[in-house]
Design a protein around this motif. Structure first.
Motif, PDB file in Angstrom:
ATOM      1  N   GLN A 196       0.272  12.437  -8.599  1.00  0.00           N
ATOM      2  CA  GLN A 196       0.305  12.870  -9.990  1.00  0.00           C
ATOM      3  C   GLN A 196       1.023  11.871 -10.908  1.00  0.00           C
ATOM      4  OE1 GLN A 196      -1.279  15.712 -11.225  1.00  0.00           O
ATOM      5  NE2 GLN A 196      -0.804  14.714 -13.163  1.00  0.00           N
ATOM      6  N   PRO A 197       2.174  11.311 -10.498  1.00  0.00           N
ATOM      7  CA  PRO A 197       2.847  10.368 -11.412  1.00  0.00           C
ATOM      8  C   PRO A 197       2.039   9.104 -11.704  1.00  0.00           C
ATOM      9  CG  PRO A 197       4.349  11.135  -9.699  1.00  0.00           C
ATOM     10  CD  PRO A 197       2.980  11.565  -9.294  1.00  0.00           C
ATOM     11  N   TYR A 198       0.986   8.861 -10.924  1.00  0.00           N
ATOM     12  CA  TYR A 198       0.244   7.606 -11.068  1.00  0.00           C
ATOM     13  C   TYR A 198      -1.134   7.800 -11.700  1.00  0.00           C
ATOM     14  CZ  TYR A 198       3.820   6.803  -7.579  1.00  0.00           C
ATOM     15  OH  TYR A 198       5.030   6.763  -6.919  1.00  0.00           O
ATOM     16  N   THR A 199      -1.469   9.060 -12.079  1.00  0.00           N
ATOM     17  CA  THR A 199      -2.785   9.295 -12.675  1.00  0.00           C
ATOM     18  C   THR A 199      -2.914   8.527 -13.980  1.00  0.00           C
ATOM     19  OG1 THR A 199      -1.921  11.333 -13.665  1.00  0.00           O
ATOM     20  CG2 THR A 199      -3.183  11.540 -11.620  1.00  0.00           C
ATOM     21  N   TYR A 200      -4.117   7.981 -14.155  1.00  0.00           N
ATOM     22  CA  TYR A 200      -4.480   7.163 -15.325  1.00  0.00           C
ATOM     23  C   TYR A 200      -3.697   5.859 -15.378  1.00  0.00           C
ATOM     24  CZ  TYR A 200      -6.014  11.884 -16.394  1.00  0.00           C
ATOM     25  OH  TYR A 200      -6.551  13.140 -16.299  1.00  0.00           O
ATOM     26  N   SER A 201      -3.128   5.444 -14.229  1.00  0.00           N
ATOM     27  CA  SER A 201      -2.471   4.141 -14.122  1.00  0.00           C
ATOM     28  C   SER A 201      -3.247   3.282 -13.128  1.00  0.00           C
ATOM     29  CB  SER A 201      -1.025   4.293 -13.629  1.00  0.00           C
ATOM     30  OG  SER A 201      -0.273   5.111 -14.491  1.00  0.00           O
ATOM     31  N   ARG A 202      -3.116   1.993 -13.255  1.00  0.00           N
ATOM     32  CA  ARG A 202      -3.688   1.085 -12.266  1.00  0.00           C
ATOM     33  C   ARG A 202      -2.601   0.747 -11.257  1.00  0.00           C
ATOM     34  NH1 ARG A 202      -8.005  -1.898 -11.469  1.00  0.00           N
ATOM     35  NH2 ARG A 202      -8.853  -1.412 -13.539  1.00  0.00           N
ATOM     36  N   ILE A 203      -2.884   0.993  -9.979  1.00  0.00           N
ATOM     37  CA  ILE A 203      -1.904   0.747  -8.932  1.00  0.00           C
ATOM     38  C   ILE A 203      -2.532  -0.076  -7.812  1.00  0.00           C
ATOM     39  CG2 ILE A 203      -0.765   2.942  -9.451  1.00  0.00           C
ATOM     40  CD1 ILE A 203      -1.878   4.009  -6.788  1.00  0.00           C
ATOM     41  N   THR A 204      -1.673  -0.648  -6.983  1.00  0.00           N
ATOM     42  CA  THR A 204      -2.127  -1.267  -5.739  1.00  0.00           C
ATOM     43  C   THR A 204      -1.551  -0.467  -4.582  1.00  0.00           C
ATOM     44  OG1 THR A 204      -0.253  -2.791  -5.638  1.00  0.00           O
ATOM     45  CG2 THR A 204      -2.260  -3.586  -6.727  1.00  0.00           C
ATOM     46  N   GLY A 209       5.700  -1.727 -11.970  1.00  0.00           N
ATOM     47  CA  GLY A 209       6.557  -2.398 -11.003  1.00  0.00           C
ATOM     48  C   GLY A 209       6.361  -1.844  -9.610  1.00  0.00           C
ATOM     49  N   HIS A 210       7.234  -2.252  -8.692  1.00  0.00           N
ATOM     50  CA  HIS A 210       7.137  -1.804  -7.305  1.00  0.00           C
ATOM     51  C   HIS A 210       7.395  -0.306  -7.199  1.00  0.00           C
ATOM     52  CE1 HIS A 210       6.664  -5.745  -5.475  1.00  0.00           C
ATOM     53  NE2 HIS A 210       7.588  -6.210  -6.304  1.00  0.00           N
ATOM     54  N   ILE A 211       6.659   0.330  -6.307  1.00  0.00           N
ATOM     55  CA  ILE A 211       6.776   1.776  -6.111  1.00  0.00           C
ATOM     56  C   ILE A 211       7.772   2.058  -4.996  1.00  0.00           C
ATOM     57  CG2 ILE A 211       5.538   3.851  -5.349  1.00  0.00           C
ATOM     58  CD1 ILE A 211       3.034   2.688  -6.668  1.00  0.00           C
ATOM     59  N   VAL A 249      -2.416   4.376   2.988  1.00  0.00           N
ATOM     60  CA  VAL A 249      -1.370   4.150   3.984  1.00  0.00           C
ATOM     61  C   VAL A 249      -0.012   4.053   3.304  1.00  0.00           C
ATOM     62  CG1 VAL A 249      -0.530   2.594   5.780  1.00  0.00           C
ATOM     63  CG2 VAL A 249      -2.992   2.970   5.507  1.00  0.00           C
ATOM     64  N   ALA A 250       0.056   3.288   2.216  1.00  0.00           N
ATOM     65  CA  ALA A 250       1.331   3.117   1.505  1.00  0.00           C
ATOM     66  C   ALA A 250       1.064   2.652   0.089  1.00  0.00           C
ATOM     67  CB  ALA A 250       2.227   2.120   2.234  1.00  0.00           C
ATOM     68  N   LEU A 251       1.865   3.140  -0.842  1.00  0.00           N
ATOM     69  CA  LEU A 251       1.787   2.713  -2.236  1.00  0.00           C
ATOM     70  C   LEU A 251       2.597   1.434  -2.418  1.00  0.00           C
ATOM     71  CD1 LEU A 251       2.388   6.212  -3.868  1.00  0.00           C
ATOM     72  CD2 LEU A 251       0.185   5.091  -3.454  1.00  0.00           C
ATOM     73  N   LEU A 252       2.105   0.529  -3.269  1.00  0.00           N
ATOM     74  CA  LEU A 252       2.784  -0.753  -3.458  1.00  0.00           C
ATOM     75  C   LEU A 252       3.345  -0.922  -4.860  1.00  0.00           C
ATOM     76  CD1 LEU A 252       0.302  -3.116  -1.555  1.00  0.00           C
ATOM     77  CD2 LEU A 252       2.403  -2.062  -0.691  1.00  0.00           C
ATOM     78  N   THR A 253       2.473  -1.004  -5.865  1.00  0.00           N
ATOM     79  CA  THR A 253       2.942  -1.291  -7.222  1.00  0.00           C
ATOM     80  C   THR A 253       2.126  -0.530  -8.256  1.00  0.00           C
ATOM     81  OG1 THR A 253       1.460  -3.205  -7.424  1.00  0.00           O
ATOM     82  CG2 THR A 253       3.700  -3.635  -6.650  1.00  0.00           C
TER      83      THR A 253
END
Length: 758
Positions: free
Chosen positions: A187-195, A30-32, A204-208
């Motif tokens: 670290q909380p996003y390692t091994y995840s797919r993010i935008t 979901g949204h970050i 610049v900024a994390l999205l989802t």
């Protein structure tokens, strides 16, 4: 007035992203940032990244500082950038409060400064104005403000793009590359797919968070020390893995930091590239194939695997291994250095509708379905609708030169192999592939008259070979399947024609190029005639008109004669008005020239050319600027080349940058007003119908009546061509003075030497 409806999204808890306790928890899909506030320093970062590059931020030295932040803090350059732009300010006590939460009223103030004309506002009340803004909400507000500021639907003009990637480690290594993430905890996003939003490799900024169990597609995999190594081209990460695979392009599924599935793509082995662009590739052994959406290209020639691009797949070579999935090419790995043997020449443009083939001997047409041999004296006329083209590239071979008669009435003979490919419903392209030295036989006599003598022709051959060498490795026209064109966009190539002087010059210099002190082949350019001075490459070629590129040390402005460099516009005018100046190029009819425009006549020309020429900035209505009132060269190179031209009209102004754009804008061709425009040359003749000025080396002389009103413009100039590198008429003069071809090359490309490289 429009208003923002917050729906309770402003006040949120600081969970994750560096909070104390048991460490950051794994993010959810979901949204970050909906559950964490954004700090003032992080808001400053997101703003500063829009207006500065990383290098520009690093170079900032603000006059005013804050007592609660130092140059060692990660946020320092971003805060400095925001302060310089006037978006942020400190307190009366001289503090910035970098780690304080950004409040709603502060967010609205930033919105007002970023996009003052935007009419949507946050609903502020006494109860909510000091509440913290969530990270998620701030990113939405920032995107809205930046787009409104420039009236655009994207952040493209800021250099900001949206990236979709699998995070492979907390240091910013993703499957799509290596990113820096100052102030952010990945670290909380390692091994995840993010935008996320990125600019120049900075997050610049994390999205989802898109997926917690992602599939890393088309990654290069190999086994090492019992582990599976995933390599991105910017680094690698290893995982425990019980299976066995060969080094290959694979899809890898990750679950909670573990590899659960590896699916190798089908290996096609090494193939010869005929044509390649970002959408498709034509392989000699497999035909035309589309690139998969997530295809990757790697360079495995060094000690470490690197990311590569489609232009690294040099046409005519088989240096890479290819991998296929679902009928598409999903990956390529460059394994060897390309060796220049043959040049591929793009003939006559991409939209040939008909051509007639003949030869003094037999010739053969072949495609993926069969071949047909034509006897001596036979002709074959081809059009794009013929079944011959239904099976891919059509190849023409013969023992003797192959003659092509084109639809425009021209006819040329070509050695080597010809390849014809249907590229449109009613058109096809033609590529001529042949050995480098044979290619030069079709260039040298058409770029320099044989009457210039063998020594000058040898210098031309070395220059042309060096240029072609760089074009080969640059893979410049790979989208057409070629390294060069047959026009002045590269080098004029008119196929094979017997010329003993040119053949002797090419033979005498076989394999020799101009080589820099660093041991690389120099990027050599040439042109017809100098005015007595040459230009630096950075003064001539600038895509965006900023002239910010670094020039090459061997492509700098210099005098070609015993001249003192003029310093003022009056001195330049006097220099080009003197048609008897004793320079190396004075035997050329282009050594000096002049052209006159009536004011109304030039105004009409400019109305057309300013709209159709790049690097032109118009202040006012381009369709209604009124009559021309003045013209001036406002910036010159060290050798006098015009880099910037200012045009003043009744209702506005125009600025034209780069010599090529200036030459096009001042097109000496009559439209409807006035008498024919004559371009007078030193040789005594006058020419009409020229689409652009001979060179950018000229000075302006305004003609005005007694009231001071502009009545006409006279341009006095010299030279023919861009002015960078070797002057052909100058080479002729130096050869006549006894200079060798190597000495001529080293004169026009100072700091280079002539060496055999092939």
């Amino acid at each position: 007035m429009k208003k923002w409806i917050l729906a309770g999204a402003a006040v949120l808890l600081l969970t994750g992203c560096g909070a104390e306790g048991d460490g950051p928890q794994r993010a959810q899909t979901g949204h970050i940032g909906g559950d964490m506030a954004i700090s003032r320093e992080m808001a400053a970062k997101t703003i500063a990244c829009a207006f500065y590059s990383p290098a520009e931020l690093a170079a900032l030295s603000p006059e005013e500082g804050f007592s609660d932040i130092t140059a060692e803090d990660w946020a320092y350059p971003y805060i400095a950038g925001c302060v310089e732009q006037g978006f942020f300010a400190g307190s009366e006590e001289g503090t910035f409060r970098p780690r304080d939460d950004l409040t709603l009223w502060e967010a609205q103030a930033l919105m007002d400064r970023l996009a003052p004309d935007y009419d949507s506002r946050i609903v502020l009340t006494d109860e909510n104005k000091n509440m913290a803004v969530s990270y998620e909400l701030w990113v939405q507000l920032l995107e809205t403000a930046l787009k409104a500021r420039r009236g655009e639907d994207s952040l493209y003009s800021y250099g900001i793009e949206t990236e979709n990637a699998v995070v492979l480690d907390a240091d910013g290594l993703c499957d799509t590359g290596k990113f820096t993430a100052e102030g952010l905890d990945l670290q909380p996003y390692t091994y995840s797919r993010i935008t996320f939003l990125e600019k120049d490799g900075e997050v610049v900024a994390l999205l989802t968070v898109e997926a917690l169990s992602p599939v890393v597609k088309n990654i290069y995999c190999r086994q090492e020390d019992g582990k599976l190594l995933l390599e991105t081209g910017d680094g690698g990460v290893s995982f425990a893995y019980g299976g066995e695979i060969e080094a290959a392009i694979c899809d890898v599924k990750l679950e909670e930091g573990r590899v659960t599935e590896v699916t190798p793509a089908a290996e096609l082995g090494k193939c010869t590239v005929k044509r390649v662009n970002g959408e498709e590739i034509y392989l000699a052994e497999k035909g035309k194939k589309n690139w998969a959406e997530d295809a990757r290209i790697f360079d495995a020639r060094g000690e470490e695997l690197k990311e590569a691009g489609f232009s690294d797949l040099i046409c005519g070579t088989d240096t890479a291994e290819y991998f296929e999935k679902d009928g598409e090419i999903c990956g390529a790995v460059v394994q060897e250095n390309a060796v220049l043997k043959n040049m591929r020449v793009f003939l006559k443009g991409a939209e040939q509708e008909t051509v007639t083939i003949s030869s003094e001997g037999e010739f053969t047409l072949s495609n993926g379905n069969g071949k047909k041999k034509f006897p001596t004296g036979a002709k074959a006329t081809l059009t794009a609708d013929l079944p011959w083209f239904d099976y891919g590239i059509l190849t023409v071979t013969a023992e003797k030169p192959i003659r092509l008669a084109f639809a425009d009435g021209t006819s040329c003979a070509y050695e080597g192999v010809l390849e014809l490919e249907r590229r449109g419903e009613n058109s096809f392209s033609i590529i001529n592939e042949l050995p480098m030295e044979r290619y030069l036989l079709g260039v040298v006599p058409h770029e320099m008259p044989a009457g210039f003598g063998q020594t000058a022709l040898e210098a031309q051959a070395i220059t042309a070979r060096s240029y072609a060498y760089n074009q080969f490795y640059g893979n410049t026209y790979c989208g057409y399947g070629a390294h060069v064109t047959d026009t002045t966009a590269s080098q004029v190539y008119l196929g094979y024609e017997k010329n003993e002087t040119a053949e002797a010059a090419v033979k005498a210099t076989e394999g020799f190029c101009a080589v820099t002190e660093e041991g690389t082949v120099a990027q050599t350019y040439f042109y017809s005639t100098s005015c007595g001075f040459g230009a630096g490459s950075e003064e001539v070629w600038s895509k965006d008109g900023t002239f910010s590129g670094a020039g090459k040390s061997y492509l700098q402005a210099q005098a070609y004669g015993d001249f003192t460099t003029p310093q003022t516009e009056e001195e330049w005018l006097a220099f080009w008005q003197d048609w008897e100046q004793d320079g190396y190029d004075m035997d050329s009819p282009w050594y000096r020239w002049k052209v006159y425009f009536g004011c109304g006549q030039l105004t009409e020309i400019l109305e057309k050319t300013l709209k159709t020429t790049s690097n032109c900035t118009v202040e006012g209505n381009p369709s209604d600027l009124g009559r021309l009132q003045g013209m001036a060269v406002t910036r010159r190179g060290e050798g006098g080349v015009a880099m910037e031209l200012k045009l003043t009209f009744e209702k506005g102004t125009a600025t034209v940058k780069t010599e090529n754009a200036i030459r096009k804008v001042l097109s000496p061709t009559k439209q409807t007003i006035g008498e024919p425009i004559y371009l007078q040359r030193k040789g005594g003749d006058s020419l009409t119908g020229n689409t652009m000025l001979p060179s950018g080396f000229f000075a302006v002389k305004e003609m005005r009546n007694e009231e001071g009103k502009l009545t006409g413009i006279a341009l006095y100039g010299g030279g023919n061509g861009h002015g960078v590198g070797l002057s052909q008429y100058g080479a002729k003069k130096l050869a006549e003075e006894g200079k060798s071809s190597s000495q001529i090359i080293e004169y026009y490309f100072p700091g280079t030497r002539v060496e055999r490289v092939m």
